[in-house]
Write an enzyme that holds these catalytic residues in place. Structure first.
Site, PDB file in Angstrom:
ATOM      1  N   TYR A   1       0.839  -1.214   0.000  1.00 57.93           N
ATOM      2  CA  TYR A   1       0.000   0.000   0.000  1.00 57.93           C
ATOM      3  C   TYR A   1       0.867   1.255   0.000  1.00 57.93           C
ATOM      4  O   TYR A   1       0.644   2.178  -0.783  1.00 57.93           O
ATOM      5  CB  TYR A   1      -0.905  -0.040   1.240  1.00 57.93           C
ATOM      6  CG  TYR A   1      -1.894   1.107   1.328  1.00 57.93           C
ATOM      7  CD1 TYR A   1      -3.052   1.108   0.555  1.00 57.93           C
ATOM      8  CD2 TYR A   1      -1.686   2.181   2.191  1.00 57.93           C
ATOM      9  CE1 TYR A   1      -3.969   2.144   0.633  1.00 57.93           C
ATOM     10  CE2 TYR A   1      -2.594   3.220   2.284  1.00 57.93           C
ATOM     11  CZ  TYR A   1      -3.735   3.198   1.505  1.00 57.93           C
ATOM     12  OH  TYR A   1      -4.645   4.230   1.590  1.00 57.93           O
TER      13      TYR A   1
ATOM     14  N   THR B   1     -13.976   4.899   7.308  1.00 61.93           N
ATOM     15  CA  THR B   1     -14.621   4.207   6.175  1.00 61.93           C
ATOM     16  C   THR B   1     -14.470   2.697   6.398  1.00 61.93           C
ATOM     17  O   THR B   1     -13.720   2.257   7.280  1.00 61.93           O
ATOM     18  CB  THR B   1     -13.909   4.549   4.843  1.00 61.93           C
ATOM     19  OG1 THR B   1     -12.594   3.960   4.883  1.00 61.93           O
ATOM     20  CG2 THR B   1     -13.792   6.048   4.625  1.00 61.93           C
TER      21      THR B   1
END
Ligand SMILES: NC(=O)c1ccc[n+]([C@@H]2O[C@H](COP(=O)([O-])OP(=O)(O)OC[C@H]3O[C@@H](n4cnc5c(N)ncnc54)[C@H](O)[C@@H]3O)[C@@H](O)[C@H]2O)c1
Length: 264
Positions: free
Chosen positions: A161, A196
């Protein structure tokens, strides 16, 4: 199998915004922020989430053209923009939000996972920009990528990532240089943790105490709401001299080392 659909309202004289990853999280918040003033062209791999975004956008007066697709599928994204062009004309604003964040070090990340993270986060942003450039050239529009604080800063156990988001920041700088003279402005937003499903998944898969550790590293003492990132996207879109910016929106967590007052 992907599907394309146009919501059933008359054509309105609004500019169009193209948003990937619009079925949830930051992407949906960005879509709904733009739905107040724009029509929408939205895509995501999650068709049910896209329909929900379309419904919420219609309540804000936006028409929506949507298509479920993988963000790495250049043909699908080109077809979506071509269809949207017949309804709205060329898009004016593009926000690349689709992303994934599986954890792992170089040792624990499989080669398949490495390729997938690079494909979705970095190649997906490349494809989104690539299919949008000709429209943005016509509209002298804005391209924004939702990168991450992990695009400028390391993070443990998120090797793929972090690498992908550093790549996104570099790609956006190249876009700013390559297309700025044609009136296309390109900028990266680098959020810290945002509330989220992605954030929830990262903390659910992390050792106990990780969430509290990261919250304590934010001087404002909390994580961001998706709508707070969407407001920055609007701000950058409307800032005519912003080009090539790496915009940290992280409550100050990358400003320097920080120890919260109540921690030892
Ligand atoms: N949430 C955070 O803490 C945080 C922090 C910094 C940056 N970001 C970045 O913001 C962006 C949005 O993240 P989020 O937190 O809203 O995550 P999320 O998981 O809530 O939403 C991501 C969306 O992208 C879609 N998506 C994933 N892979 C896709 C693919 N291959 N093709 C099409 N759509 C795909 C998902 O279906 C989902 O709707 C990501 O790029 C993420 O890296 C998130």
């Amino acid at each position: 199998m992907s599907s394309t659909a146009v919501s059933e309202r008359g054509t309105a004289p609004r500019p169009a915004a193209f948003i990937t990853g619009a079925a949830g999280g930051i992407g949906r918040a960005v879509a709904l922020e733009f739905a107040r003033t724009h029509n929408l062209v939205v895509t995501d791999r999650d068709p049910a989430g896209l329909l929900s975004t379309q419904h919420q956008a219609s309540l804000l007066g936006a028409q929506t053209v949507h298509r479920s697709a993988d963000v790495t599928d250049e043909n699908a994204l080109r077809e979506l923009l071509a269809e949207a062009r017949t309804v709205f004309g060329p898009v004016t604003n593009v926000v690349a939000c689709a992303g994934i964040a599986p954890g792992g070090t170089v040792e624990t990340t499989s080669l398949d996972d490495w390729h997938r993270v690079l494909a979705v986060n970095l190649t997906g942003t490349f494809v989104t920009a690539r299919v949008s450039i000709s429209s943005l050239r016509e509209t002298r529009g804005s391209f924004i990528a939702i990168a991450s604080d992990a695009g400028t800063f390391g993070a443990q156990d998120l090797a793929a990532y972090v690498a992908s988001k550093h790549g996104v920041v570099g790609l956006v700088k190249s876009l700013a240089l390559d297309f700025g003279a044609e009136g296309i402005r390109s900028n990266a937003i680098c959020p810290g943790f945002v509330e989220t499903p992605m954030m929830r998944q990262i903390f659910d898969e992390s050792p106990a105490g990780t969430e509290e550790y990261y919250r304590n590293a934010v001087p404002t003492g909390r994580f961001a709401k998706p709508g707070e990132i969407a407001k920055i996207a609007r701000h950058l879109t409307e800032s005519n001299y912003a080009n090539g910016i790496t915009y940290a929106v992280d409550g100050g967590s990358t400003a320097g080392y920080y120890r919260a007052p109540h921690t030892s």
